[in-house]
Design a protein around this motif. Structure first.
Motif, PDB file in Angstrom:
ATOM      1  N   LYS B 157       0.825  -1.214   0.000  1.00  0.00           N
ATOM      2  CA  LYS B 157       0.000   0.000   0.000  1.00  0.00           C
ATOM      3  C   LYS B 157       0.856   1.261   0.000  1.00  0.00           C
ATOM      4  N   GLY B 160       4.079   2.812  -3.065  1.00  0.00           N
ATOM      5  CA  GLY B 160       3.911   3.746  -4.182  1.00  0.00           C
ATOM      6  C   GLY B 160       4.262   5.164  -3.795  1.00  0.00           C
ATOM      7  N   ASN B 311      -2.610  -0.196  -6.263  1.00  0.00           N
ATOM      8  CA  ASN B 311      -1.347   0.452  -6.538  1.00  0.00           C
ATOM      9  C   ASN B 311      -1.148   0.652  -8.034  1.00  0.00           C
TER      10      ASN B 311
END
Lengths: 154, 318, 143, 405
Positions: B157, B160, B311
């Motif tokens: 999570k 990115g 993502n």
């Protein structure tokens, strides 16, 4: 089975007994509370208990061992729940040196513990008992001392 | 020199050992008080956990004859130092000091208390403790994988939004709140249950079952060694919820408002733990294994997929 | 007051040993846990291992078979510990004093293991739960 | 192996926060199934029968009320009846009623205690806390009558020691109403709960024939369809004047025993109320000068079954032989018939269902010859609770909450 019927049936084994004693509890309500004592020698005890337990279908209550000075007594108490009567088989063991009597455990499994207890505290031997190990005295209790005999003082 | 002293102060006093201990003792009291209230009782006074530990420290230490002495004594120390290490790492990461605490380190350190328990009870050579150790081992096996997967979700999570080389840093992860997404939420719930098991609370107190008979892992321990175990458990009451706060709930900042918010988050996690403890019956070890591997495992696989998709397509809430 | 004593008074973990009691004292001890008396208020907690205990609540007069186990339990208890004799039997064997199967009283059995054992007595047959609590309090204030 | 198991179990394991009598059970199991049970008693043997021979007739009731703390009204009553049989004494009517009332109050408190512990064994701690809470007022009432919460010491040869003051009767009636209402609620909650059905039905079945062979009494017998009750079969005290029923269930499983106990509690509350309303005026004791030679049997229905006392007198002031048979002495061995073949998760509750003077299930060690696993009491209790949880899930029952009870 009512009281009079029980009395009739009991008289059929009179030849095996020394005698029958009957008493009545004074405080008991009407039609209840009879106490019957069947006195016998130790050889007869198994046969009488078989008769009471199987033929008359009385309920086994408990056994009492008594040191009566000159002999040992083993009392098997049976109850007739329909009349409230307690029938007690009272067997005499005359041989004080080597007291032995026939076990009723093969007949009534519920008598196992009480016979083991009597063996512990009075030193009465039970023939044909399946499991006559120590039950209620502690592991270190000396052999040959039977606390419920009269010669043992507390 | 001054830098070294400050660091020492940070580690030992605030927000290190002493502070963690104080928070832990209050948390432990809260656990007992709330449980008592649920059972219509009054419950212990606030200093009770502190008194318990102090008393144990003053008592005699009995070591069973057949025990392996070195391991028996070392085990609680290993466990305690494990939790201390964990809490220090967390505090340093939370206060955003220049510390490259990374999530993998934290995960490894977290296993130490359970390992120490297994070691200690195996060394005490009592059949009761042996049963406890066996159960603890199975329990660790069952929750460790889901817990790891939950952190994988978090890493996916947050990766990115982070720079290269920072993906695993606790400091960096603490800037984000992955719980505000479907996959993050799933991971958080599973991680919460794993923490419940790590704390040894109902429904996963299989190894200890202190409420009935202490025939668990600690049965042969006494005195100061038992106090060390109790301390370890107390500190875990701080460290583990705090870890969840750091990883899932965005951590605790340095401004006044964010500190208050952080405390709120911690209390929220703690209350969740206590409520789960008091409204559930104990499960059997095979039920626990099935629960963690099958149900939690499936949920987390789904979460991993969701997080990756989110993502890839840049959908934050997945 | 030093911290050791303070904490000992505020946190008493008890372990219950029945050495041949008639169950009355035992029931009243369990009663202490239920909502009406709730001894957790005073930091008193029943634990399941003598190694964790600070006080042994002994009930019953100590039969020969149980005495061996009582000595074993006392040895396993981490010192300092207080032995509470709960009820008349534990204090002086009560009505069973002359029994042939008794090895008690409790203080004698415990002192065979440790002559310096701290022993407190809570008489009564059975002591009421309030009496038990007050007995514990009195024993502690005497420390 | 046996030595290695026995030592820790005896020295450490046997004691438990909910302390019970000392008895030591060793179970042999094959996988999950119990194949044999060995029991060792003696930890609690105090030699009461010998002690009794050293006491005078009027001192013995205090001794026998300390045989068992929970049956402390029935044992003296059975003894006193045996002596009255020898002496031919008839106690006054009011004494008979007072004896009845105290015995029934004892039954209520004992049965509620059992319900609580049984709840604890299957993982319903709420039932435990609540049943014990309901039990407190009964103890308070007994304290007001006899001066003690347990060990009442209220009967003597020829009557009773203390009377029930008339002022107390309205208060007792009120309390009994409350107790009856709460017990009915508890009974309903227990009997309607699908989890308890699944957990207790068909578990630990004691067949009627086995029950007769092992000579069981009390709720253990009545739960197996043997409808015996000394209060009806050989009426003593004031039981023949009251309107009541013998509760019996034919199934013989743990559930049947629980039902018998719960319904008996309600019945006992009703009987106490009737007896209080009928309470005749007059003295509570007659004077008894001396006990003639002879022998007598007295029996009374204790909460756990029939207590039987045999007394023999030689005309002196002490009994020459006094035999005591507590109900557990015959009920306990019956799990040779009811436990063998059961799964170990069910053994705790099966043993507890006999209510062996409030459960001797503490002293247990399970020896599994094949897998070398040792289970102690804690793990058995846990297995028992885990089974409840599993069953609860299977039938989809909701989570238990405090408010549901």
């Amino acid at each position: 089975m009512k009281q009079h019927e029980l009395d009739n049936r009991l008289s059929t084994i009179e030849d095996k007994l020394i005698r029958i004693e009957r008493r009545r509890a004074p405080s008991a309500a009407e039609g209840a509370g009879d106490r019957v004592y069947l006195l016998c020698e130790r050889e007869q005890v198994f046969e009488i208990c078989r008769f009471l337990f199987e033929d008359l279908a009385l309920r086994f209550v408990i056994s009492t061992g008594v040191d009566a000075e000159d002999c040992f007594e083993v009392l098997h108490h049976f109850a007739n729940d329909e009349s409230g009567c307690i029938a007690t088989v009272r067997a005499f063991i005359r041989d004080r040196e080597n007291p032995e009597i026939e076990s009723i455990t093969p007949l009534i499994p519920g008598a196992e513990w009480i016979e083991r207890e009597m063996h512990d505290v009075l030193g009465i031997g039970f023939k044909n008992h399946p499991n006559l190990r120590r039950l209620i005295l502690d592991d270190d209790w000396p052999e040959g001392v039977y606390p419920l005999r009269k010669e043992v003082q507390t | 020199m001054i830098q070294a002293l400050t660091n020492l102060f940070w580690i030992l006093i605030f927000p290190g050992f002493v502070f963690t201990l104080a928070v832990g003792l209050v948390a432990a009291w809260l656990v007992r008080k709330v449980s008592a209230l649920v059972q219509y009782r009054v419950g212990p006074p606030v200093y009770q956990p502190a008194a318990d530990v102090m008393k144990l420290l003053g008592k005699e230490i009995l070591i069973p004859q057949d025990a392996q002495r070195a391991v028996f004594v070392a085990a609680p120390l290993i466990g305690l130092s494990g939790v201390l290490l964990l809490s220090t790492v967390l505090w340093l990461a939370l206060a955003q000091r220049e510390f490259v605490g990374d999530i993998i380190v934290a995960i490894y350190v977290m296993v130490l208390p359970s390992l120490a328990l297994i070691l200690g009870s195996s060394a005490s050579s009592s059949p009761h403790a042996a049963i406890g150790a066996g159960r603890e081992m199975k329990l660790v096996l069952s929750y460790e994988l889901p817990l790891l997967l939950a952190f994988v979700v978090v890493i996916i999570k947050t990766s990115g939004a982070l720079e290269a080389g920072e993906q695993l840093s606790l400091v960096a992860i603490a800037q984000h709140t992955p719980v505000l997404s479907i996959s993050g939420m799933l991971a958080f719930i599973v991680a919460l249950l794993c923490v419940q098991a790590k704390l040894g609370f109902v429904p996963f107190d299989i190894a200890e079952s202190e409420s009935e008979v202490a025939s668990g892992v600690m049965i042969e321990y006494s005195g100061a060694l038992l106090a060390l175990w109790k301390l370890m458990q107390t500190l875990m009451l701080v460290a583990l919820p705090l870890f969840l706060v750091t990883v899932f709930l965005g951590g605790i900042g340095t401004s006044v408002a964010s500190v208050l918010g952080g405390v709120g988050k911690y209390v929220l996690v703690l209350v969740l733990v206590i409520l789960i403890k008091n409204t559930n019956p104990r499960v059997r070890i095979d039920q626990a294994m099935r629960f963690f591997w099958f149900y939690c495992g499936t949920a987390l696989l789904a979460a991993v997929v969701l997080a990756t998709l989110g993502n890839y397509y840049g959908v934050g809430w997945l | 007051m030093n911290w050791k004593l303070w904490s000992l008074k505020k946190s008493i973990w008890v372990f219950h040993v029945n050495t041949g009691a008639c169950n009355n004292c035992d029931i009243e001890i369990v009663n202490l846990l239920t909502p009406k008396f709730d001894v957790e208020r005073f930091g008193i907690k029943l634990v399941g291992s003598p190694r964790h205990a600070d006080a042994l609540l002994v009930t019953g007069g100590g039969t020969r078979q149980a005495a061996v186990r009582l000595r074993e339990v006392y040895r396993q208890t981490a010192k300092p510990c207080v032995v509470f004799c709960m009820g008349a039997c534990a204090c002086g064997m009560g009505i069973f004093e002359k029994g042939y199967h008794m090895a008690g009283p409790i203080d004698k059995i415990v002192k065979e293991v440790d002559p310096n054992a701290i022993i407190a007595y809570v008489p009564g047959c059975p002591p009421k739960p309030e009496t038990m609590i007050s007995g514990v309090v009195k024993a502690l204030s005497a420390l | 192996m046996t030595e290695a198991v026995r030592k820790p179990v005896l020295a450490v394991g046997p004691f438990h926060p909910l302390q019970e009598e000392m008895e030591f059970f060793q179970l042999t199991v094959d996988g999950e199934i119990v194949t044999d049970i060995d029991v060792r008693i003696s930890y609690n043997h105090r030699g009461i029968e010998k002690l009794s021979e050293g006491l005078q007739f009027d001192q013995v009731p205090f001794l026998v009320s300390r045989i068992c703390g929970i049956c402390s009204a029935s044992h003296p009553l059975a003894y006193v009846q045996a002596v009255e049989e020898i002496a031919g004494v008839e106690p006054p009517e009011r004494a008979l009623y007072v004896r009845t009332i105290i015995n029934e109050l004892e039954r209520i408190h004992s049965h509620l205690l059992w319900v609580g512990l049984a709840g604890h064994f299957i993982g319903y701690d709420t039932v435990f806390m609540w049943a014990w809470k309901y039990r407190e007022p009964v103890l308070d009432l007994l304290e007001e009558i006899t001066g003690n919460r347990n060990n009442y010491g209220n009967v003597k040869v020829g009557g009773c020691r203390e009377d029930i003051p008339d002022e107390l009767v309205p208060k007792m009636l009120k309390e009994l109403d409350a107790i009856e209402k709460k017990t009915e609620m508890l009974t309903k909650a227990v009997l309607d709960d699908p989890v308890i059905h699944a957990r207790l039905k068909g578990v630990g079945v004691l067949k009627k024939e086995d029950g007769i062979k092992f000579a069981v009494t009390g709720p253990t017998a009545r739960g197996s369809g043997i409808a015996i009750d000394v209060r009806r079969d050989d009426p003593y005290a004031a039981y023949s004047d009251l309107d009541w029923q013998v509760i019996s269930q034919p199934e013989g499983d743990v559930f049947a025993k629980a039902v018998v106990r719960l319904l008996e509690t309600i019945e006992a509350a009703k009987m106490t109320r009737q007896a209080l309303k009928k309470l005749p005026k007059g003295p509570v004791a007659v004077e008894v000068k001396e006990i003639p030679p002879g022998e007598g049997c007295g029996h009374a229905e204790a909460p756990r079954g029939e207590t039987f006392h045999y007394v023999r007198s030689d005309g002196g002031n002490r009994p020459v032989r006094h035999k005591v048979r507590a109900p557990s002495f015959v009920n306990v061995p019956s799990f040779k018939a009811s436990c063998i073949g059961e799964s170990i998760a069910d053994v705790t509750i099966t043993l507890a269902a006999v209510d062996p003077c409030y459960s001797c299930t503490e002293r247990m060690a399970v020896v599994d010859g094949r897998r070398n696993v040792i289970h102690d009491y804690a793990s058995l209790l846990q297995m028992s609770r885990a089974k409840t949880t599993r069953l609860r899930k299977e039938i989809g029952a909701p989570e238990m909450k405090l408010e549901d009870i």
